[in-house]
Design an enzyme around this catalytic site. Sequence first.
Site, mmCIF file in Angstrom:
data_model
loop_
_atom_site.group_PDB
_atom_site.id
_atom_site.type_symbol
_atom_site.label_atom_id
_atom_site.label_comp_id
_atom_site.label_asym_id
_atom_site.label_seq_id
_atom_site.Cartn_x
_atom_site.Cartn_y
_atom_site.Cartn_z
ATOM 1 N N GLU A 65 -2.829 8.326 -3.508
ATOM 2 C CA GLU A 65 -3.798 7.784 -5.629
ATOM 3 C C GLU A 65 -5.492 8.120 -5.445
ATOM 4 O OE1 GLU A 65 -4.193 3.253 -5.164
ATOM 5 O OE2 GLU A 65 -2.163 3.460 -4.050
ATOM 6 N N ARG B 217 1.407 -1.302 0.212
ATOM 7 C CA ARG B 217 0.156 0.049 -0.110
ATOM 8 C C ARG B 217 0.979 1.474 -0.432
ATOM 9 N NH1 ARG B 217 -3.530 -2.373 -1.471
ATOM 10 N NH2 ARG B 217 -5.961 -3.046 -0.560
ATOM 11 N N HIS C 257 -2.159 1.146 -9.642
ATOM 12 C CA HIS C 257 -2.654 0.024 -8.397
ATOM 13 C C HIS C 257 -3.515 -1.289 -9.741
ATOM 14 C CE1 HIS C 257 -4.296 -0.195 -4.365
ATOM 15 N NE2 HIS C 257 -4.192 -1.311 -4.604
#
Lengths: 346, 346
Positions: B291, B262, B309
């Site tokens: 993000e 992450r 991602h």
Amino acid sequence: MGKELNPQTNGFHHHLNGDGPPLPGGDLPDLLVLRPGLLYKVFEQEFLAKFNVLKAFESPLPLDKYLLRHAQAARAILCEAIVTRITADLLLQLPALELVVADGTGVNHIDLAACRRRGIAVTNTGDVFSEDTADYGVGLLIGVMRRLTRADAFVRRGAWPAAGEFPLGLKLRGKRVGIVGLGNIGTKLAKRLEAFGCKVSYNSRTKKQSARYDFHPTVVDLASHSDILIVCCSLTEKTRHLINDGVLSALGKSGILVNIGRGPIVDEKTLVSYLVEGKIAGAAMDVYENEPNVPSELFGLDNVVLSPHRGAFTEEAFGDALKIVMGNLDAFFSNSTLITPVSTNE
Amino acid sequence: MGKELNPQTNGFHHHLNGDGPPLPGGDLPDLLVLRPGLLYKVFEQEFLAKFNVLKAFESPLPLDKYLLRHAQAARAILCEAIVTRITADLLLQLPALELVVADGTGVNHIDLAACRRRGIAVTNTGDVFSEDTADYGVGLLIGVMRRLTRADAFVRRGAWPAAGEFPLGLKLRGKRVGIVGLGNIGTKLAKRLEAFGCKVSYNSRTKKQSARYDFHPTVVDLASHSDILIVCCSLTEKTRHLINDGVLSALGKSGILVNIGRGPIVDEKTLVSYLVEGKIAGAAMDVYENEPNVPSELFGLDNVVLSPHRGAFTEEAFGDALKIVMGNLDAFFSNSTLITPVSTNE
């Protein structure tokens, strides 16, 4: 690299062109280089320290005139693998030649039959590039299946915040991968792919007794039982355009082609039409029929990965290749046994 | 996807907003969706067929008003992993909530302590994404070490014929890879990396008795013994900014960082300065602190791979994830045992 000479190497160059008085180092053996490959460019100083390098590529003379004037006594030539071709005609212009040292694994650019007739030995770099090429094959495969190179371009052009979602990729696990040519590279590739849960089978000139993968007697048969086809055989007259319309048709609409072998193994014009028309799902290529030219129809496609013949090219492998090239040259000039001779009987 | 409604789903929607008479399907259980994740977008029809989807994202009302008017009876919420946060404040507005269904593996966007206090169960998608995420980790690693994404861009912009050589990459074989977090993904990644001849070691909360890799008690210690560091732990308050100045300094000038965990596990500002100043050799990232925003300083660097991602995102894994999400919802609404509950005791 290799274009700017420092004063020391300039001295050699001056001498080697035969236009000035002999200088220290004049008793080094001649090594002819028609065109510098990357190995030569990276390690030019190492070559200059051990050889009188005959730099045909720096001479203003046409090649035939250069060879006539400067290379009649040359016993060894270092040749890069991508553009230089060692043809029977070229050999006629090199009457003293006894050794062709290739700077890579493939020797499809060398007329082996002509070398055999003249009794000229050929060496390659043995197995030093096969690990890295197998790694690169996996990289290309993940690249095309997971759209990695397009994802990187998507982020770099700042598209993520506005465009939102980038398309889904395809899973490797469980996919049937057909390997065309289970040699050094193919075997190493198969081992890696097994760790990803891929089901490996292969085609090769003959069934390998040591391989525990399923053998398919033809490439069409292999393609029709594969989701992914990876080309890693060498280029010979038998493998030229081995991947043709019939193979691509057998691979089918959801199939993916990866080429880490040599460009002309694939009928590139047919492959381009299959990709443009969506008759296969994608392709990743490190090699092309007419390098460094890549069919421009591919540039806009999102389902291809295009790499400029870098499969073998790591700093570490180049260091290892230099050792082998130097080892072969040392062996030759000291009348010892070549360390990685290539059979010229094929 | 998910924005254009067909007449059938429009019917549901009309009913679900409570503005019209009940329609067939009105006895389907409510499922609240604040914002559609990719799983929902891809499979919207499947969700609409089984649930009265309360589409907060399509309402002109502010979220608090929407929830007050339409979601007071909602017992289950489907939440996507990237932007939606399930906070204690949000839970206060959902008095009937009993189940939070995450559309991915990570649950760092869910206030687990608040869920525990309210007796709300949480499910994730179990292990369905770990194979693909491990694959993607290898793809990112080869991508940065072999410069694959930059090579593709180089060919596509037609630079090969003019520029000639593209830079050499780095060899995988023999490299020391430190895995931060030897869970489902880390273990699968380690297995793959061994097939490439990498030397794997790891850091984890505790030494794993079942793992035969070297354990390092701290991430700094791991980094100082690694050429490559791959982050694949989950994000918790303990792992936030785990990869900081000290770790990157220990990784050093020739080190490479890969993040498939992450974004906030890495102190991104510090990482960017290390990359810009050449204090580490390269990085490949699938995740970022904020993000979908990626630090624009990275866009021009040749030694990074930037992915939006996508680590877990394959068509096949999404199909598997849908089955698990539906399985958990079915279990909940039929008072059966949840199939992939997440512990809320952390």
